[in-house]
Scaffold this motif. Structure first.
Motif, PDB file in Angstrom:
ATOM      1  N   LEU A 148       0.831  -1.204   0.000  1.00 48.00           N
ATOM      2  CA  LEU A 148       0.000   0.000   0.000  1.00 48.00           C
ATOM      3  C   LEU A 148       0.865   1.254   0.000  1.00 48.00           C
ATOM      4  CD1 LEU A 148      -2.737  -0.980   2.625  1.00 48.00           C
ATOM      5  CD2 LEU A 148      -2.959  -0.981   0.123  1.00 48.00           C
ATOM      6  N   ASN A 149       0.478   2.214  -0.823  1.00 51.72           N
ATOM      7  CA  ASN A 149       1.126   3.529  -0.842  1.00 51.72           C
ATOM      8  C   ASN A 149       0.067   4.557  -1.228  1.00 51.72           C
ATOM      9  OD1 ASN A 149       0.918   3.549  -3.769  1.00 51.72           O
ATOM     10  ND2 ASN A 149       2.722   2.217  -3.818  1.00 51.72           N
ATOM     11  N   ALA A 150       0.448   5.817  -1.225  1.00 55.96           N
ATOM     12  CA  ALA A 150      -0.525   6.892  -1.447  1.00 55.96           C
ATOM     13  C   ALA A 150      -1.221   6.753  -2.800  1.00 55.96           C
ATOM     14  CB  ALA A 150       0.170   8.244  -1.334  1.00 55.96           C
ATOM     15  N   ARG A 151      -0.470   6.436  -3.837  1.00 54.08           N
ATOM     16  CA  ARG A 151      -1.070   6.331  -5.174  1.00 54.08           C
ATOM     17  C   ARG A 151      -2.051   5.162  -5.254  1.00 54.08           C
ATOM     18  NH1 ARG A 151       2.203   5.937 -10.985  1.00 54.08           N
ATOM     19  NH2 ARG A 151       0.326   5.805 -12.305  1.00 54.08           N
ATOM     20  N   LEU A 152      -1.653   3.998  -4.731  1.00 53.96           N
ATOM     21  CA  LEU A 152      -2.538   2.841  -4.773  1.00 53.96           C
ATOM     22  C   LEU A 152      -3.794   3.098  -3.953  1.00 53.96           C
ATOM     23  CD1 LEU A 152      -3.220  -0.057  -5.524  1.00 53.96           C
ATOM     24  CD2 LEU A 152      -1.759  -0.845  -3.645  1.00 53.96           C
ATOM     25  N   ILE A 153      -3.641   3.710  -2.796  1.00 54.27           N
ATOM     26  CA  ILE A 153      -4.794   4.013  -1.946  1.00 54.27           C
ATOM     27  C   ILE A 153      -5.761   4.947  -2.666  1.00 54.27           C
ATOM     28  CG2 ILE A 153      -5.481   5.242   0.159  1.00 54.27           C
ATOM     29  CD1 ILE A 153      -2.954   4.032   1.470  1.00 54.27           C
ATOM     30  N   GLU A 154      -5.242   5.928  -3.383  1.00 51.62           N
ATOM     31  CA  GLU A 154      -6.098   6.832  -4.156  1.00 51.62           C
ATOM     32  C   GLU A 154      -6.883   6.069  -5.216  1.00 51.62           C
ATOM     33  OE1 GLU A 154      -5.716  10.878  -6.923  1.00 51.62           O
ATOM     34  OE2 GLU A 154      -3.930   9.967  -6.026  1.00 51.62           O
ATOM     35  N   GLU A 155      -6.229   5.120  -5.880  1.00 51.52           N
ATOM     36  CA  GLU A 155      -6.903   4.316  -6.907  1.00 51.52           C
ATOM     37  C   GLU A 155      -7.971   3.414  -6.277  1.00 51.52           C
ATOM     38  OE1 GLU A 155      -6.443   4.661 -10.033  1.00 51.52           O
ATOM     39  OE2 GLU A 155      -4.428   5.445 -10.385  1.00 51.52           O
ATOM     40  N   LEU A 156      -7.661   2.833  -5.142  1.00 52.53           N
ATOM     41  CA  LEU A 156      -8.621   1.944  -4.475  1.00 52.53           C
ATOM     42  C   LEU A 156      -9.837   2.711  -3.993  1.00 52.53           C
ATOM     43  CD1 LEU A 156      -6.133  -0.238  -2.386  1.00 52.53           C
ATOM     44  CD2 LEU A 156      -7.380  -0.938  -4.437  1.00 52.53           C
ATOM     45  N   ALA A 157      -9.645   3.945  -3.563  1.00 54.76           N
ATOM     46  CA  ALA A 157     -10.749   4.758  -3.058  1.00 54.76           C
ATOM     47  C   ALA A 157     -11.787   5.032  -4.140  1.00 54.76           C
ATOM     48  CB  ALA A 157     -10.219   6.070  -2.494  1.00 54.76           C
ATOM     49  N   ALA A 158     -11.395   4.944  -5.405  1.00 62.53           N
ATOM     50  CA  ALA A 158     -12.308   5.236  -6.511  1.00 62.53           C
ATOM     51  C   ALA A 158     -13.121   4.023  -6.950  1.00 62.53           C
ATOM     52  CB  ALA A 158     -11.508   5.775  -7.695  1.00 62.53           C
ATOM     53  N   ILE A 159     -12.872   2.866  -6.346  1.00 66.69           N
ATOM     54  CA  ILE A 159     -13.578   1.641  -6.745  1.00 66.69           C
ATOM     55  C   ILE A 159     -14.802   1.452  -5.852  1.00 66.69           C
ATOM     56  CG2 ILE A 159     -13.403  -0.863  -7.024  1.00 66.69           C
ATOM     57  CD1 ILE A 159     -10.396  -0.497  -7.444  1.00 66.69           C
ATOM     58  N   PRO A 160     -16.001   1.489  -6.421  1.00 68.91           N
ATOM     59  CA  PRO A 160     -17.211   1.377  -5.583  1.00 68.91           C
ATOM     60  C   PRO A 160     -17.355  -0.009  -4.981  1.00 68.91           C
ATOM     61  CG  PRO A 160     -17.779   1.370  -7.927  1.00 68.91           C
ATOM     62  CD  PRO A 160     -16.317   1.679  -7.857  1.00 68.91           C
ATOM     63  N   GLY A 161     -17.876  -0.047  -3.756  1.00 73.20           N
ATOM     64  CA  GLY A 161     -18.169  -1.319  -3.114  1.00 73.20           C
ATOM     65  C   GLY A 161     -16.975  -2.058  -2.563  1.00 73.20           C
ATOM     66  N   LEU A 162     -15.812  -1.397  -2.512  1.00 75.70           N
ATOM     67  CA  LEU A 162     -14.597  -2.072  -2.074  1.00 75.70           C
ATOM     68  C   LEU A 162     -14.376  -1.915  -0.576  1.00 75.70           C
ATOM     69  CD1 LEU A 162     -11.916  -3.549  -2.894  1.00 75.70           C
ATOM     70  CD2 LEU A 162     -10.884  -1.277  -3.043  1.00 75.70           C
ATOM     71  N   GLU A 163     -14.064  -3.012   0.099  1.00 73.35           N
ATOM     72  CA  GLU A 163     -13.614  -2.989   1.489  1.00 73.35           C
ATOM     73  C   GLU A 163     -12.331  -3.796   1.590  1.00 73.35           C
ATOM     74  OE1 GLU A 163     -16.384  -4.128   4.462  1.00 73.35           O
ATOM     75  OE2 GLU A 163     -17.644  -2.354   4.178  1.00 73.35           O
ATOM     76  N   ILE A 164     -11.411  -3.329   2.434  1.00 68.56           N
ATOM     77  CA  ILE A 164     -10.108  -3.973   2.585  1.00 68.56           C
ATOM     78  C   ILE A 164      -9.953  -4.472   4.012  1.00 68.56           C
ATOM     79  CG2 ILE A 164      -7.611  -3.560   2.599  1.00 68.56           C
ATOM     80  CD1 ILE A 164      -7.958  -1.609   0.367  1.00 68.56           C
TER      81      ILE A 164
END
Length: 284
Positions: free
Chosen positions: A110-126
């Motif tokens: 995990l890093n800032a760029r990946l986290i930003e990309e993941l935040a844009a995916i609807p319905g995602l939980e980690i």
């Protein structure tokens, strides 16, 4: 059809999408290390992106889609070691709009760029398998040579809008009870939705010595759950009865808005009287 292919299709039909068996950690509690001789499991490298997306058609049309968690006979590694992990998650999200996607990761990628990309995916939980908020102890438990990366990333997830849960395999014999407590409290501060405290050897096939200290761990979890905002649960649970007793309410959830708190007992769902915790789960 090969045995691996049959296992993959069986897993996907149950809502689990195996992606890779490659792992970048050496956890002392790794469940695969305790598989007795004769247990039939399958291991694979990184699956091609097109193969994974082709198998989306076998996923159930309802319910949660799980990635990165060893929940079948196919050994799962660290999802984000796969070079196409983000494209796989996006592809599943596009193919199954409205379905929740649950991703388990050890957090090392995990890093800032990946986290930003993941935040844009609807319905995602980690779910982040943190295991210790102390860098030295995370290395001791997982052989993570850069433990500061996940600790830094956890501070970014909630602020980026990524819904996440925390988990730790509790090994106070190696890191001490205070470390287990501190890790629970850190996940609470960072905004985890829930914290899963997992007793090592979560399998009937594991050696008996792994189950030592279970009562002590149950008391620790009960004490920490009483002082934290976040619901803290022990797995497998230390049940005293079969009543539908709540572990707490996730922040912002309908349960929280309805006023449910830890140790409430659900007696009825809509017009149906609840008979047991399993019954309540299925009704909900």
């Amino acid at each position: 059809m090969s045995e691996l292919r049959a296992l993959l299709i069986d897993a996907v039909r149950r809502g689990v999408m195996p992606v890779t068996s490659v792992c970048n950690m050496g956890c002392v509690f790794c469940s695969h290390r305790y598989n007795p001789e004769g247990v039939q499991v399958a291991r694979m490298g990184h699956r091609p992106l097109e193969d994974v997306l082709e198998d989306v058609r076998y996923l159930p049309r309802r319910g949660r889609i799980v990635l990165g968690e060893s929940a079948t006979r196919v050994i799962e590694g660290e999802l984000f070691t796969h070079p196409d992990a983000l494209s796989i998650i996006r592809g599943i999200s596009r193919a199954r709009p409205g379905q929740e996607i649950s991703v388990t990761t050890n957090g090392s990628c995990l890093n800032a760029r990946l986290i930003e990309e993941l935040a844009a995916i609807p319905g995602l939980e980690i779910t982040v398998s943190l295991n210790s908020a102390n860098p030295d102890n995370r290395y001791r438990l997982m052989q993570d040579t850069e433990p500061g990366r996940v600790i830094e990333a956890l501070g970014m997830l909630a602020s980026a809008g990524v819904r996440f849960h925390g988990s730790l395999v509790a090994m106070p014999s190696l890191v001490g009870e205070d470390d287990v407590r501190a890790t629970i409290r850190a996940l609470d501060r960072w905004g985890a939705l829930t914290v899963r405290v997992i007793h090592p050897g979560f399998s009937r096939l594991a050696p008996d010595y792994l189950f030592q200290g279970r009562e002590t761990l149950a008391r620790l979890v009960e004490q920490e759950a009483a002082r934290t905002r976040v619901p803290v649960v022990l797995e497998p649970p230390a049940l005293q009865d079969l009543s539908a007793r709540t572990a707490g309410a996730i922040k912002g959830s309908p349960a929280e808005r309805a006023g449910l708190v830890r140790n409430d007992i659900i007696e009825q769902v809509n017009d149906e009287v609840v008979k047991s915790r399993a019954h309540a789960y299925h009704l909900l």
